[in-house]
Write a protein that holds these residues in place. Structure first.
Motif, PDB file in Angstrom:
ATOM      1  N   GLU A  35      29.534 115.033 -47.356  1.00 49.95           N
ATOM      2  CA  GLU A  35      28.309 115.042 -46.546  1.00 49.95           C
ATOM      3  C   GLU A  35      27.408 113.853 -46.855  1.00 49.95           C
ATOM      4  OE1 GLU A  35      27.393 119.725 -45.478  1.00 49.95           O
ATOM      5  OE2 GLU A  35      26.277 118.739 -47.074  1.00 49.95           O
ATOM      6  N   ILE A  39      26.609 110.697 -44.288  1.00 50.52           N
ATOM      7  CA  ILE A  39      25.267 110.435 -43.785  1.00 50.52           C
ATOM      8  C   ILE A  39      24.841 109.006 -44.115  1.00 50.52           C
ATOM      9  CG2 ILE A  39      22.828 111.020 -44.103  1.00 50.52           C
ATOM     10  CD1 ILE A  39      23.748 113.957 -44.316  1.00 50.52           C
ATOM     11  N   ILE A  63      25.113 116.459 -31.326  1.00 51.32           N
ATOM     12  CA  ILE A  63      25.969 116.372 -32.516  1.00 51.32           C
ATOM     13  C   ILE A  63      27.259 117.102 -32.184  1.00 51.32           C
ATOM     14  CG2 ILE A  63      26.117 116.751 -35.000  1.00 51.32           C
ATOM     15  CD1 ILE A  63      23.011 117.244 -34.869  1.00 51.32           C
ATOM     16  N   PRO A  68      30.677 120.292 -36.163  1.00 51.83           N
ATOM     17  CA  PRO A  68      29.452 119.892 -36.852  1.00 51.83           C
ATOM     18  C   PRO A  68      28.834 120.991 -37.706  1.00 51.83           C
ATOM     19  CG  PRO A  68      29.451 119.088 -34.604  1.00 51.83           C
ATOM     20  CD  PRO A  68      30.619 120.020 -34.713  1.00 51.83           C
ATOM     21  N   TYR A  76      21.677 117.988 -42.486  1.00 51.55           N
ATOM     22  CA  TYR A  76      21.015 117.577 -41.242  1.00 51.55           C
ATOM     23  C   TYR A  76      19.535 117.309 -41.464  1.00 51.55           C
ATOM     24  CZ  TYR A  76      25.279 118.569 -38.708  1.00 51.55           C
ATOM     25  OH  TYR A  76      26.574 118.534 -38.263  1.00 51.55           O
ATOM     26  N   LEU A  97      23.354 120.920 -31.374  1.00 53.23           N
ATOM     27  CA  LEU A  97      24.426 120.963 -32.374  1.00 53.23           C
ATOM     28  C   LEU A  97      25.553 121.835 -31.856  1.00 53.23           C
ATOM     29  CD1 LEU A  97      25.139 120.436 -35.589  1.00 53.23           C
ATOM     30  CD2 LEU A  97      24.628 122.881 -35.725  1.00 53.23           C
ATOM     31  N   TYR A 112      19.198 125.005 -39.668  1.00 52.53           N
ATOM     32  CA  TYR A 112      19.332 124.059 -38.569  1.00 52.53           C
ATOM     33  C   TYR A 112      18.035 123.969 -37.771  1.00 52.53           C
ATOM     34  CZ  TYR A 112      24.438 124.157 -39.294  1.00 52.53           C
ATOM     35  OH  TYR A 112      25.703 124.051 -39.809  1.00 52.53           O
ATOM     36  N   ILE A 117      16.811 120.900 -35.135  1.00 50.89           N
ATOM     37  CA  ILE A 117      17.787 121.182 -34.076  1.00 50.89           C
ATOM     38  C   ILE A 117      17.225 122.308 -33.212  1.00 50.89           C
ATOM     39  CG2 ILE A 117      20.112 122.082 -33.630  1.00 50.89           C
ATOM     40  CD1 ILE A 117      20.835 120.664 -36.394  1.00 50.89           C
TER      41      ILE A 117
END
Length: 377
Positions: A35, A39, A63, A68, A76, A97, A112, A117
């Motif tokens: 991860e 990123i 995304i 995802p 995120y 997402l 999220y 998101i």
């Protein structure tokens, strides 16, 4: 040429198991997901693409994958905090997402939301366990329903459900049951599309038994009636929404807007210096992680002669089609350049053109690929 709206696509290339119908750039997870390093790679890649922004805010983010929802909410949160230092986001920016019902916990959905998101797209595909097994999905029908309910419980009021039809040995009744169960959950958007067998997939090498053409037609017609009766309007070939709930990100694609692309195998389109460029990032996750600087693997300007086809291939997917003025804004071409094509297709009753608005007829929608091919140079 006026610059179009700008969106952002982020690709997460890993999944738990490759589905037999999937031809997307997805790779089975073999070890712990990188991860943090991924990123970092996304952000480094963005640094080399900032010239494409040209003072435009990002009005939507999608995304996709892969899966995802394998990434943590913390990942995120870290990503979007960093993105907001490099990009301007509109106040009402739609951030979607993709999530698979078998890869979530309710706490992850809460995270999220906290990361910014505000829309989920759930890859349900079917609510029938026998079909899910045939499709290689890792979730059950109960898990799909639970995922929808859990997302709603933590405040997601914009949820899309992906469903496929024309599944192996599927009946019209089975297809309608899938639609009913999705809409009974109260979601505001439905992506309902036919299973197609694509090259480089397991199904291509070992095809399942799919419904015959007459059954496929019955499923399509009955499904569209049911969706309309339940209050969702078809606005694109395979997209249906409650009023105001259309996917802004996908509308940007279909209206020939611009979009930045970050992530392994991601595709982008940008307008600059009077030219329109399509580009693609390096495809393999390990190469994307290890490559220094820009991860762009391919880039090509669209020739002016190809722009009518590129535009029509997207815009004619929309039920309302396109305004001739939009064609001019997005391509920089005079609409008179495509009027002979439009007139010919109108004469064949494949298109209608009223008040400078062009859209497919029902017959044109049925033969959309043939309609779009008329715009080739």
């Amino acid at each position: 040429m006026t610059l179009p709206p700008l969106a952002l696509y982020l690709h997460i290339p890993w999944c738990i198991r490759k589905c037999p119908y999937c031809d997307f750039n997805s790779h089975e997870q073999k070890q712990a997901l990188p991860e943090a390093s991924y990123i970092d790679a996304l952000l480094e890649d963005l640094n080399h693409d900032l010239e494409f922004v040209q003072d435009r805010p990002i009005h939507s983010v999608f995304i996709g994958g892969g899966t995802p929802s394998l990434f943590s909410a913390q990942a995120y949160d870290t990503l979007f905090r960093a993105l907001r230092t490099k990009l301007s986001f509109s106040d009402d920016c739609e951030i979607t997402l993709e999530a698979n019902p078998g890869t979530f916990e309710q706490e992850k959905f809460e995270g999220y939301r906290a990361a910014g998101i505000n829309r989920l797209s759930l890859g349900v595909q079917s609510f029938q366990d026998v079909q899910l097994e045939k499709l290689g999905r890792i979730h059950s029908s109960n898990e799909a329903q639970h995922a929808i309910a859990s997302a709603q419980a933590v405040g997601f009021d914009r949820i899309n459900v992906d469903l496929m039809h024309g599944l192996p040995e599927q009946t019209t009744r089975d297809a309608l049951d899938d639609i009913s169960r999705a809409l009974d959950s109260g979601v505001s958007h439905l992506s309902w599309y036919q299973l197609t067998i694509e090259p480089n997939t397991h199904f291509y090498n070992a095809p399942p038994t799919l419904p015959v053409e007459d059954t496929l037609a019955d499923i399509q017609q009955a499904g569209q009636r049911l969706i309309a009766d339940r209050g969702l309007q078809q606005y694109e070939v395979s997209a249906y929404a409650a009023p105001g709930e259309e996917s802004r990100h996908n509308l940007n694609y279909w209206q020939f807007g611009d979009y930045l692309a970050l992530g392994a195998g991601a595709h982008g389109k940008v307008t600059r210096n009077g030219s329109i460029t399509r580009y693609q990032k390096t495809r393999l996750p390990d190469h994307y992680l290890q490559r220094a600087g820009s991860r762009t693997a391919q880039s090509q300007d669209i020739a002016a002669a190809d722009l009518p086809f590129e535009f029509a291939m997207n815009a004619l997917r929309l039920n309302h089609g396109f305004a001739l003025s939009l064609f001019s804004l997005r391509t920089g071409l005079d609409p008179t350049s495509i009027m002979p094509i439009i007139d010919r297709l109108c004469a064949l009753e494949l298109l209608e053109c009223r008040n400078e608005q062009v859209h497919c007829t029902a017959l044109g929608q049925r033969y959309l690929n043939d309609v779009v091919a008329h715009f080739l140079p």
